[in-house]
Structure formats: structure tokens, C-alpha cells
Write a protein that holds these residues in place. Sequence first.
Motif, PDB file in Angstrom:
ATOM      1  N   ALA A  51      22.902  20.910  83.733  1.00 53.91           N
ATOM      2  CA  ALA A  51      21.789  20.782  82.808  1.00 53.91           C
ATOM      3  C   ALA A  51      20.777  21.863  83.178  1.00 53.91           C
ATOM      4  N   VAL A  52      20.688  22.905  82.370  1.00 49.83           N
ATOM      5  CA  VAL A  52      19.858  24.067  82.674  1.00 49.83           C
ATOM      6  C   VAL A  52      18.567  23.994  81.869  1.00 49.83           C
ATOM      7  N   PHE A  53      17.419  24.066  82.561  1.00 52.48           N
ATOM      8  CA  PHE A  53      16.132  24.059  81.860  1.00 52.48           C
ATOM      9  C   PHE A  53      16.014  25.289  80.968  1.00 52.48           C
ATOM     10  N   GLU A  54      15.333  25.124  79.850  1.00 55.48           N
ATOM     11  CA  GLU A  54      15.258  26.191  78.861  1.00 55.48           C
ATOM     12  C   GLU A  54      14.627  27.462  79.421  1.00 55.48           C
ATOM     13  N   ASN A  56      15.114  28.722  82.224  1.00 51.60           N
ATOM     14  CA  ASN A  56      16.086  29.427  83.056  1.00 51.60           C
ATOM     15  C   ASN A  56      17.339  29.830  82.287  1.00 51.60           C
ATOM     16  N   LEU A  57      17.357  29.523  80.994  1.00 47.59           N
ATOM     17  CA  LEU A  57      18.573  29.737  80.217  1.00 47.59           C
ATOM     18  C   LEU A  57      18.954  31.213  80.128  1.00 47.59           C
ATOM     19  N   ARG A  58      17.969  32.099  80.127  1.00 46.88           N
ATOM     20  CA  ARG A  58      18.248  33.535  80.010  1.00 46.88           C
ATOM     21  C   ARG A  58      18.989  34.072  81.236  1.00 46.88           C
ATOM     22  N   LYS A  59      18.998  33.312  82.317  1.00 48.02           N
ATOM     23  CA  LYS A  59      19.664  33.752  83.544  1.00 48.02           C
ATOM     24  C   LYS A  59      21.141  33.345  83.567  1.00 48.02           C
ATOM     25  N   ILE A  60      21.587  32.597  82.555  1.00 50.86           N
ATOM     26  CA  ILE A  60      22.967  32.111  82.503  1.00 50.86           C
ATOM     27  C   ILE A  60      23.720  32.875  81.431  1.00 50.86           C
ATOM     28  N   ARG A  61      24.949  33.303  81.743  1.00 53.77           N
ATOM     29  CA  ARG A  61      25.767  33.996  80.749  1.00 53.77           C
ATOM     30  C   ARG A  61      27.231  33.621  80.941  1.00 53.77           C
ATOM     31  N   LEU A  62      28.001  33.805  79.902  1.00 53.59           N
ATOM     32  CA  LEU A  62      29.424  33.487  79.955  1.00 53.59           C
ATOM     33  C   LEU A  62      30.132  34.365  80.986  1.00 53.59           C
ATOM     34  N   GLY A  63      31.052  33.767  81.712  1.00 46.99           N
ATOM     35  CA  GLY A  63      31.804  34.500  82.725  1.00 46.99           C
ATOM     36  C   GLY A  63      31.102  34.636  84.055  1.00 46.99           C
ATOM     37  N   GLN A  64      29.864  34.149  84.146  1.00 44.26           N
ATOM     38  CA  GLN A  64      29.097  34.265  85.380  1.00 44.26           C
ATOM     39  C   GLN A  64      29.674  33.353  86.464  1.00 44.26           C
ATOM     40  N   GLY A  86      25.805  25.507  75.919  1.00 45.78           N
ATOM     41  CA  GLY A  86      25.491  24.672  74.768  1.00 45.78           C
ATOM     42  C   GLY A  86      24.531  25.342  73.799  1.00 45.78           C
ATOM     43  N   GLN A  87      24.623  24.940  72.554  1.00 44.55           N
ATOM     44  CA  GLN A  87      23.787  25.509  71.498  1.00 44.55           C
ATOM     45  C   GLN A  87      22.705  24.548  71.025  1.00 44.55           C
ATOM     46  N   VAL A  88      22.571  23.421  71.734  1.00 47.98           N
ATOM     47  CA  VAL A  88      21.577  22.415  71.355  1.00 47.98           C
ATOM     48  C   VAL A  88      20.713  22.098  72.567  1.00 47.98           C
ATOM     49  N   LEU A  89      19.408  22.072  72.361  1.00 48.41           N
ATOM     50  CA  LEU A  89      18.457  21.746  73.427  1.00 48.41           C
ATOM     51  C   LEU A  89      18.145  20.262  73.387  1.00 48.41           C
ATOM     52  N   ASP A  90      18.263  19.599  74.545  1.00 45.68           N
ATOM     53  CA  ASP A  90      17.863  18.199  74.654  1.00 45.68           C
ATOM     54  C   ASP A  90      16.337  18.145  74.678  1.00 45.68           C
ATOM     55  N   GLU A  91      15.733  17.598  73.633  1.00 44.87           N
ATOM     56  CA  GLU A  91      14.279  17.634  73.495  1.00 44.87           C
ATOM     57  C   GLU A  91      13.574  16.751  74.527  1.00 44.87           C
ATOM     58  N   LYS A  92      14.273  15.772  75.084  1.00 42.39           N
ATOM     59  CA  LYS A  92      13.650  14.886  76.077  1.00 42.39           C
ATOM     60  C   LYS A  92      13.617  15.542  77.449  1.00 42.39           C
TER      61      LYS A  92
END
Length: 201
Positions: A51-54, A56-64, A86-92
Motif C-alpha cells: 500500500a503506497v502513499f500517494e 510516494n507513488l512517483r518513486k514506484i515504477r514497473l519492473g523496479q 493500481g489505477q485507483v486511489l483508496d480515499e480513506k
Amino acid sequence: MGQSDGHFPLRSPLPGVVVERNVNPGIEVRPDRDAPLFVVSDTKKLTLLMAVFEVNLRKIRLGQKVSISVPAYPGELFQATVQYIGQVLDEKTRTVQVRCDLLNADGRLLPGMYATITVESDPGDLAIVIPLTAVFTEGDADFVFIALDENHYQRRPVEIGLRLKDKAVITQGLEPNEQLVTEGALTLRAEEEVETDSDKP
């Protein structure tokens, strides 16, 4: 087809091991049964969920590549690869689910284990990391004190990209090899206010 000894062979269409059994001798098996009789899983390859906070999302990429540690094997690291973001943000929770492939050839890792995950950056991804004790906040801005010489310091605004447990990753405001005050920044700030007030007519 049943056998004369009362046994009935039930073959799985997938390779793996039985990780769950929902049937016992004497239980009636019906086509409208909700639970499967057996759950078969290939534990040689596990799926790791993060579960990656939004922020920090820019630091994650495919194949990493990511490193995994679990309490069962302290001091050991296991490697996984980011397979899906994932393409959906958990708003909670303000998190996005990230799925990784985790090889488990020796079967030591078990489904359901909690893990500590370290995301590995590229060798060229350099950052300035300073102790959080060097940072003080005024309003919505963060500052540090830079040492000009032995007795003179300059307040400098900085931008923090990521706050860790006891460190801060600086994205703007500092250059490599600059000396800064890591302890007593608030004391210097208080002295600065006193000097400012004394300069007033």
C-alpha cells in the motif's frame, strides 16, 4: 470414476500444494456448495502487495526491484519485482495498491506473512539526506541553518521531498558538501529572534 475401495481420485488442473481443505470424510458434496473442496496454490511464486502513499507513488515504477525482510528470517533479504501499479486511489488511506512478483523457490516464505519493504532506487538517483533535527518549520515552510564560518550561520529555506523516521530527503535548497547545523537549530532560531528584536529602534 470411483474405485471399489471407496476412494475417488480428484486431480487439480493446476500444479501446486493444497493450502486449504474444506471437505472431510462423510460430508455430502453438492454442486451448489459455496466453498471449494480444496484450494491449491503454487507457493514457489508469491504475490507481494504494498500500500503506497500517494506522495510516494512517483518513486514506484514497473519492473523496479524491491528488497523484502520478514521477522521469521532476521538479517536476510529477499528480492521482488514490481509487476502492477493500481489505477485507483483508496480515499480513506490515501494509498495505491502495488503488486510485486516474489520468487520463493525454497518455500520458506509463507502466504500471509507481514514484510518490511525497501524500494531500491537507480544508481543515478542521488539525493541529499539530512537529519530531521536540522529542520525547523515556520508557517508552511521548512528551514535549516547553513554554517558560513565558525561563528556565523545563515537561515536557508528547503523543500523536503520525503520525511523518513529520523531523516529528511531534500529536493531543493541545499548543495552537496554544504555544512549545516544538525543539532540546536531551534536554539539558533531563538537567538536570531533576540538579535532582530535588539536591532529595532
